[in-house]
Design an enzyme around this catalytic site. Structure first.
Site, PDB file in Angstrom:
ATOM      1  N   MET A 253      30.437   2.167  -4.935  1.00 36.55           N
ATOM      2  CA  MET A 253      30.238   3.207  -3.921  1.00 36.55           C
ATOM      3  C   MET A 253      31.370   3.165  -2.898  1.00 36.55           C
ATOM      4  O   MET A 253      31.251   3.731  -1.809  1.00 36.55           O
ATOM      5  CB  MET A 253      28.883   3.034  -3.246  1.00 36.55           C
ATOM      6  CG  MET A 253      27.716   3.181  -4.232  1.00 36.55           C
ATOM      7  SD  MET A 253      26.176   3.687  -3.482  1.00 36.55           S
ATOM      8  CE  MET A 253      25.870   2.336  -2.355  1.00 36.55           C
TER       9      MET A 253
ATOM     10  N   ALA B 148      34.190   1.612  -0.116  1.00 38.94           N
ATOM     11  CA  ALA B 148      34.265   0.608   0.961  1.00 38.94           C
ATOM     12  C   ALA B 148      34.557  -0.744   0.301  1.00 38.94           C
ATOM     13  O   ALA B 148      33.849  -1.731   0.510  1.00 38.94           O
ATOM     14  CB  ALA B 148      32.991   0.567   1.803  1.00 38.94           C
TER      15      ALA B 148
ATOM     16  N   ALA C  15      36.318  -7.821  -1.213  1.00 39.02           N
ATOM     17  CA  ALA C  15      36.759  -8.820  -2.191  1.00 39.02           C
ATOM     18  C   ALA C  15      35.777  -8.966  -3.362  1.00 39.02           C
ATOM     19  O   ALA C  15      36.173  -9.379  -4.452  1.00 39.02           O
ATOM     20  CB  ALA C  15      36.976 -10.163  -1.502  1.00 39.02           C
TER      21      ALA C  15
ATOM     22  N   HIS D 271      34.216  -6.384  -4.833  1.00 50.10           N
ATOM     23  CA  HIS D 271      34.654  -5.336  -5.769  1.00 50.10           C
ATOM     24  C   HIS D 271      35.961  -5.744  -6.458  1.00 50.10           C
ATOM     25  O   HIS D 271      36.138  -5.507  -7.659  1.00 50.10           O
ATOM     26  CB  HIS D 271      34.880  -4.024  -5.020  1.00 50.10           C
ATOM     27  CG  HIS D 271      33.664  -3.458  -4.353  1.00 50.10           C
ATOM     28  ND1 HIS D 271      33.539  -3.344  -2.981  1.00 50.10           N
ATOM     29  CD2 HIS D 271      32.507  -2.969  -4.869  1.00 50.10           C
ATOM     30  CE1 HIS D 271      32.378  -2.792  -2.693  1.00 50.10           C
ATOM     31  NE2 HIS D 271      31.724  -2.567  -3.817  1.00 50.10           N
TER      32      HIS D 271
ATOM     33  N   GLY E 140      27.946  -6.608 -10.574  1.00 50.23           N
ATOM     34  CA  GLY E 140      27.832  -7.855  -9.831  1.00 50.23           C
ATOM     35  C   GLY E 140      26.439  -8.470  -9.901  1.00 50.23           C
ATOM     36  O   GLY E 140      25.429  -7.754  -9.892  1.00 50.23           O
TER      37      GLY E 140
ATOM     38  N   GLN F 263      19.664  -4.695 -10.456  1.00 47.02           N
ATOM     39  CA  GLN F 263      20.454  -3.563 -10.976  1.00 47.02           C
ATOM     40  C   GLN F 263      21.126  -3.941 -12.299  1.00 47.02           C
ATOM     41  O   GLN F 263      21.103  -3.175 -13.268  1.00 47.02           O
ATOM     42  CB  GLN F 263      21.503  -3.181  -9.937  1.00 47.02           C
ATOM     43  CG  GLN F 263      22.557  -2.224 -10.421  1.00 47.02           C
ATOM     44  CD  GLN F 263      23.460  -1.754  -9.297  1.00 47.02           C
ATOM     45  OE1 GLN F 263      23.099  -0.870  -8.551  1.00 47.02           O
ATOM     46  NE2 GLN F 263      24.623  -2.359  -9.158  1.00 47.02           N
TER      47      GLN F 263
ATOM     48  N   SER G 263      29.243  -7.505   1.303  1.00 44.45           N
ATOM     49  CA  SER G 263      28.559  -6.237   1.064  1.00 44.45           C
ATOM     50  C   SER G 263      29.187  -5.184   1.958  1.00 44.45           C
ATOM     51  O   SER G 263      29.575  -5.484   3.095  1.00 44.45           O
ATOM     52  CB  SER G 263      27.065  -6.369   1.394  1.00 44.45           C
ATOM     53  OG  SER G 263      26.486  -5.082   1.532  1.00 44.45           O
TER      54      SER G 263
HETATM   55  P1  AMP Z   1      28.364  -1.200  -4.458  1.00 47.05           P
HETATM   56  O1  AMP Z   1      29.671  -0.561  -4.087  1.00 47.05           O
HETATM   57  O2  AMP Z   1      27.738  -1.963  -3.347  1.00 47.05           O
HETATM   58  O3  AMP Z   1      27.435  -0.246  -5.154  1.00 47.05           O
HETATM   59  O4  AMP Z   1      28.726  -2.317  -5.533  1.00 47.05           O
HETATM   60  C1  AMP Z   1      29.490  -2.014  -6.672  1.00 47.05           C
HETATM   61  C2  AMP Z   1      29.464  -3.210  -7.593  1.00 47.05           C
HETATM   62  O5  AMP Z   1      30.014  -4.343  -6.904  1.00 47.05           O
HETATM   63  C3  AMP Z   1      28.059  -3.619  -8.037  1.00 47.05           C
HETATM   64  O6  AMP Z   1      28.105  -4.001  -9.410  1.00 47.05           O
HETATM   65  C4  AMP Z   1      27.758  -4.797  -7.147  1.00 47.05           C
HETATM   66  O7  AMP Z   1      26.840  -5.710  -7.727  1.00 47.05           O
HETATM   67  C5  AMP Z   1      29.128  -5.428  -6.991  1.00 47.05           C
HETATM   68  N1  AMP Z   1      29.195  -6.246  -5.788  1.00 47.05           N
HETATM   69  C6  AMP Z   1      28.837  -5.890  -4.529  1.00 47.05           C
HETATM   70  N2  AMP Z   1      28.989  -6.930  -3.684  1.00 47.05           N
HETATM   71  C7  AMP Z   1      29.462  -7.967  -4.420  1.00 47.05           C
HETATM   72  C8  AMP Z   1      29.810  -9.323  -4.138  1.00 47.05           C
HETATM   73  N3  AMP Z   1      29.704  -9.833  -2.912  1.00 47.05           N
HETATM   74  N4  AMP Z   1      30.239 -10.103  -5.147  1.00 47.05           N
HETATM   75  C9  AMP Z   1      30.345  -9.605  -6.414  1.00 47.05           C
HETATM   76  N5  AMP Z   1      30.031  -8.335  -6.744  1.00 47.05           N
HETATM   77  C10 AMP Z   1      29.590  -7.525  -5.770  1.00 47.05           C
END
Ligand code: AMP
Length: 276
Positions: A27, A29, A32, A34, A147, A153, A185
């Site tokens: 999504m 933003a 590290a 990502h 992740g 998820q 996050s």
């Molecule tokens: P999001 O942008 O929050 O929807 O996350 C996109 C992807 O990045 C998802 O697969 C998350 O599980 C992963 N992700 C988010 N935060 C972390 C993190 N701290 N460490 C590893 N993967 C992450």
């Protein structure tokens, strides 16, 4: 780096490319965490393969009244991160590009989605499955990286891929953390300094539980709850012990038991988990 913004372009591009394509759905933003997913995608795709990052704040997975409108969208900074990481393609559609008016078809996983985050965010995983299925169709990757921070998820996407026969390998990525243990996050930036200072209690409570001798889940959960309660700004949404594969509650700790928590600091809801 190619940037595509329409579903038609994405379809066309997918048809043309023959190399191994690996997708990292996000999504935006980008942080590290990502970046670590992008690097795993590159390792899986190989030098001749193609790493695709999708950046889409998916309205379907936000409950009414939640943070959809204020979710950070730093497009320029995200582009920089992708360029620096050698991403080959960014798919960054607008909401009305992904969802036609009057849409009435959704993808819903009906077992793993019921508890944990699915319990407190009804409709969330239906939104996740719908958008991930669309991204899989649009971008036709050979593999996709998710992740472990969002453990539920990851389990649900794996189940969807199995149940709906997507020819896509799902790669799990370990959670990347701040030095004090807080899982990275995009929502951490909502925390005020006091909340940020107390947020590492989540990881501390999970680690304490992982070391504990107790075998009864209820005792471990009690330990986690009282530890988190020592942070005055924390409000627990859920703390549960489930099987890591079926996400169903476990009375006793057994191999592959997962302790998962969601904790509010103010309006910001943070999640984390540990295998016991
Ligand atoms: P999001 O942008 O929050 O929807 O996350 C996109 C992807 O990045 C998802 O697969 C998350 O599980 C992963 N992700 C988010 N935060 C972390 C993190 N701290 N460490 C590893 N993967 C992450």
């Amino acid at each position: 780096m190619i940037i595509l913004t329409t579903t038609a372009e994405a379809h066309e591009h997918s048809r043309r490319r023959a190399c191994k394509r690996v997708l990292v759905p996000t999504m935006g933003a980008l942080h590290a965490g990502h970046v670590s997913l992008i690097q795993l995608a590159r390792a899986s795709a190989g030098v001749n393969g193609e790493v695709v990052v999708s950046i889409f704040v998916n309205p379907l997975q936000f409950e009414p009244g939640s943070d959809y409108t204020r979710y950070p969208r730093p497009a320029a900074a995200d582009g920089k991160v992708c360029r620096a990481e050698g991403v080959d393609l960014v798919f960054q559609p607008a909401a009305n590009e992904m969802y036609a008016p009057g849409r009435s078809t959704f993808v819903k996983e009906t077992s793993l989605s019921e508890r944990l985050c699915g319990g407190s965010r009804p409709g969330h995983f239906r939104g996740v499955c719908t958008v991930v299925a669309k991204l899989f169709h649009l971008l036709a990757p050979a593999a996709a990286v998710f992740g472990e921070k969002d453990f539920q998820q990851l389990a649900i996407v794996r189940r969807m891929v199995r149940d709906l026969d997507f020819p896509i390998e799902i790669i799990a990525a370990p959670t990347i953390r701040e030095p004090d243990g807080l899982a990275l996050s995009s929502r951490n930036q909502y925390l005020n300094p006091q909340e940020r200072a107390q947020a590492p209690i989540i990881r501390a409570a999970l680690l304490e539980a992982a070391r504990a001798e107790e075998k009864l889940s209820a005792e471990i959960i009690e330990r986690v709850r009282s530890k988190i309660a020592t942070a005055p700004l924390a409000r627990i949404d859920y703390a549960e012990i489930v099987g890591a594969d079926d996400l169903q509650p476990r009375l006793m700790i057994e191999p592959r038991s997962l302790l998962a928590v969601a904790v509010f600091f103010g309006k910001t809801r943070l999640i984390d988990n540990v295998l016991l």
